[in-house]
Design an enzyme around this catalytic site. Sequence first.
Site, PDB file in Angstrom:
ATOM      1  CB  CYS A   1       7.248 101.567  44.017  1.00  0.00           C
ATOM      2  SG  CYS A   1       8.082 102.330  42.643  1.00  0.00           S
TER       3      CYS A   1
ATOM      4  NE  ARG B   1       4.705  96.260  45.643  1.00  0.00           N
ATOM      5  CZ  ARG B   1       3.389  96.318  45.450  1.00  0.00           C
ATOM      6  NH1 ARG B   1       2.622  95.439  46.045  1.00  0.00           N
ATOM      7  NH2 ARG B   1       2.848  97.232  44.688  1.00  0.00           N
TER       8      ARG B   1
ATOM      9  CD1 TRP C   1      11.800  97.648  39.639  1.00  0.00           C
ATOM     10  CD2 TRP C   1      10.742  99.018  38.216  1.00  0.00           C
ATOM     11  NE1 TRP C   1      11.965  97.139  38.365  1.00  0.00           N
ATOM     12  CE2 TRP C   1      11.328  97.958  37.473  1.00  0.00           C
ATOM     13  CE3 TRP C   1      10.035 100.000  37.512  1.00  0.00           C
ATOM     14  CZ2 TRP C   1      11.220  97.849  36.093  1.00  0.00           C
ATOM     15  CZ3 TRP C   1       9.925  99.891  36.130  1.00  0.00           C
ATOM     16  CH2 TRP C   1      10.518  98.824  35.449  1.00  0.00           C
TER      17      TRP C   1
ATOM     18  CG  ASN D   1       3.811 102.095  45.052  1.00  0.00           C
ATOM     19  OD1 ASN D   1       4.899 102.489  45.432  1.00  0.00           O
ATOM     20  ND2 ASN D   1       3.212 101.032  45.554  1.00  0.00           N
ATOM     21  N   GLY D   2       3.605 104.211  41.050  1.00  0.00           N
ATOM     22  CA  GLY D   2       2.902 104.582  39.823  1.00  0.00           C
ATOM     23  C   GLY D   2       3.600 105.719  39.105  1.00  0.00           C
TER      24      GLY D   2
ATOM     25  CD  GLU E   1       6.677  80.227  32.260  1.00  0.00           C
ATOM     26  OE1 GLU E   1       6.515  81.239  31.572  1.00  0.00           O
ATOM     27  OE2 GLU E   1       6.827  80.281  33.496  1.00  0.00           O
TER      28      GLU E   1
ATOM     29  CE  LYS F   1       9.551  81.919  35.121  1.00  0.00           C
ATOM     30  NZ  LYS F   1       8.152  82.060  34.873  1.00  0.00           N
TER      31      LYS F   1
ATOM     32  CD  GLU G   1      10.756  86.041  34.314  1.00  0.00           C
ATOM     33  OE1 GLU G   1      10.426  84.869  34.555  1.00  0.00           O
ATOM     34  OE2 GLU G   1      10.075  87.011  34.657  1.00  0.00           O
TER      35      GLU G   1
ATOM     36  CG  HIS H   1       9.828  77.714   8.600  1.00  0.00           C
ATOM     37  ND1 HIS H   1       9.601  77.599   7.251  1.00  0.00           N
ATOM     38  CD2 HIS H   1       9.161  76.690   9.191  1.00  0.00           C
ATOM     39  CE1 HIS H   1       8.795  76.578   7.038  1.00  0.00           C
ATOM     40  NE2 HIS H   1       8.525  76.002   8.199  1.00  0.00           N
TER      41      HIS H   1
ATOM     42  CE  LYS I   1       5.208  87.276  41.882  1.00  0.00           C
ATOM     43  NZ  LYS I   1       5.651  86.147  41.034  1.00  0.00           N
TER      44      LYS I   1
HETATM   45  O1  M6R Z   1       0.759  89.378  37.582  1.00  0.00           O
HETATM   46  P1  M6R Z   1       0.641  88.954  36.160  1.00  0.00           P
HETATM   47  O2  M6R Z   1       0.374  87.501  36.016  1.00  0.00           O
HETATM   48  O3  M6R Z   1      -0.346  89.787  35.383  1.00  0.00           O
HETATM   49  O4  M6R Z   1       2.067  89.230  35.549  1.00  0.00           O
HETATM   50  C1  M6R Z   1       2.332  89.060  34.193  1.00  0.00           C
HETATM   51  C2  M6R Z   1       3.810  89.075  33.940  1.00  0.00           C
HETATM   52  O5  M6R Z   1       4.364  90.292  34.334  1.00  0.00           O
HETATM   53  C3  M6R Z   1       4.522  87.943  34.684  1.00  0.00           C
HETATM   54  O6  M6R Z   1       3.980  86.712  34.370  1.00  0.00           O
HETATM   55  C4  M6R Z   1       6.021  87.950  34.333  1.00  0.00           C
HETATM   56  O7  M6R Z   1       6.205  87.589  33.007  1.00  0.00           O
HETATM   57  C5  M6R Z   1       6.770  87.055  35.314  1.00  0.00           C
HETATM   58  N1  M6R Z   1       7.982  87.705  35.700  1.00  0.00           N
HETATM   59  C6  M6R Z   1       7.087  85.722  34.763  1.00  0.00           C
HETATM   60  O8  M6R Z   1       7.919  84.968  35.542  1.00  0.00           O
END
Ligand code: M6R
Length: 615
Positions: free
Chosen positions: A2, A27, A74, A98-99, A482, A486, A489, A505, A610
Amino acid sequence: MCGIIGIISQSNVSIRLLEGLKRLEYRGYDSAGIATITDGGIDRRRAEGKLEKLIDVVNDHPLEGHIGIGHTRWATHGGVTKSNAHPMANETVAVVHNGIIENFASLKENLIKRGAVFTSDTDTEVVMHIVTFHMQEGLTPFKAVQKALSQIKGAFALAFLFKNHDNMLIAARRGSPLVLGMTESELFIGSDAIALASWVKTLCYLEEGDIATLTLNDTTPEIIISDADGEIVQRPLRQTNITVDAISKGAFTHYMLKEIFEQPLTISDTLQSLISIEDESFHSPLLALNKPFSKIRIIACGTSYYAGMVAKYWFEKLAHIHVDVEIASEFRYRTPVFDGQTLNLFITQSGETIDTMAALTLVKQNNETCLSIVNVSESSIARASDFVIHTMAGPEIGVASTKAFTAQLVVLAAICLKFAKERCTISETEWTQYFQSFAKLPGCISELLRNDGIYHQLATHLCQVHHALYLGRGVNFPIALEGALKLKEISYIHAEGYPAGELKHGPIALIDPKMPVIVLAPHDEWFEKTLSNVQEVLARGAKVIIFSDEKGTKQIIEQTKTMKCLEIVTLPESNILTAPILFTLPIQLLAYYTAHMKGTDVDQPRNLAKSVTVE
Ligand code: M6R
């Protein structure tokens, strides 16, 4: 997650509230709303879905008023509906939040008994009712908020607007950040500095438990902050260097693409902030790291966790230090053993990830040293750590982390070299070679980016599949993870990353001609083994895409003559420190172009946020 915005001005604020919300879109959100005071009363507009819908609503039904609050939501408590969108408002008070209010269920039960009528499923609405009841009891808005906050539990940031108060906003912080801004004649509240970019240069960050009253008397702005004990306090003023340019897409179709292409610069800036390549020495952020320790514990989430995994290989091999890498959400609820001798290293782009913050709190309670690597300099984690090293990635707007990840790797590589030097675990020759390879790294990345056509081409194949497998060994195993993250996501294609040696395995059962296998294989100490694994998947009909270097490419061509790979992409030469950074670029570009071809919302993928400020 949020986003919050608040403005007190002498002119109409609704357009600027929307502009602020636009800057907070990155965000992650699923509904939005704004509220103002018009003729003494609270008026609001809300819409489910993207901000464009709210803008349409405001265009159709304009909102007057010189004071207002806005929110991108959010969803946590209650579905994505207009009635759950913030601001929550009645005749007396409007609030954005927020929260999470953790004790909302019991509070709601009591409020209903007292006659409150709920119109949403949100936890936020309890705050609105409690403040309203306190104001009906005769308390001032400030006292009503202060009393309400003593009744609620959880981590939150709140901004309030009150009937008949067209010159006053109240903001409160516990757990989630809030920043205030002031010009000569206006006042602002934002959930981050990006929301306020272009309007203010001087910012003031609220601290835990703070409640701020922002008032515009005629043309004179005033901010009064009370701390958690109710004492009036002064908080330091900070200058922001976030420019509108830094948070615009420029000529790029998406922030993510812009951020991928910024990496030669962000890597170079991060390097230069830590080391002097010419005289092979370290700068002050690294020199300050002088507390003795016997081992390192790295704690992070998501992409930042993968950066930590790479660092484990580096620290163990080059500096001979024992390293444990922990997922913050697991660590915080385990019963870790603290020996007082461990250096705890937190990696986080946002500096606000709630699990990482909770892990840091746990470590501090156990009196161990906390070093954090953060991209957002005024973030909660940066402020709570004993030592901080900043990544110089600049604002990262795309939800999928790209330039922040490579900047984290650069910082970790520099820390590793410092420890290796101190422990005499690498020779002078290796030391010089690593520095020289750092010097060449931004140029190698620029070269790779100039040839991005190949990734576009590979994406035409990848965008048609439903699953993909990423393989790597050693320092490139975390990069395989990673790569898979990516891709899933932003393109919503199911992908898994594996250490190539684990294939037999289990995951090899998945291999068939429909399964693309993406392999990260520089000609390093793990190359021969990885190549054997490539043979195994080729023999089972997989479409293999390999990223290697010149030496590796030659050997792959020779050894896979009969069972050709779909593509071999040759990258510049690398070593153990530069390879994971360099090999990250192809997996970012591949994910980006695949998602772009599929037409997904690359910068704000569904369900993601974010900075993850709820558990
Ligand atoms: O802000 P942070 O680096 O602590 O965030 C950690 C993860 O939420 C963040 O890396 C998330 O996995 C991203 N969406 C990756 O692209």
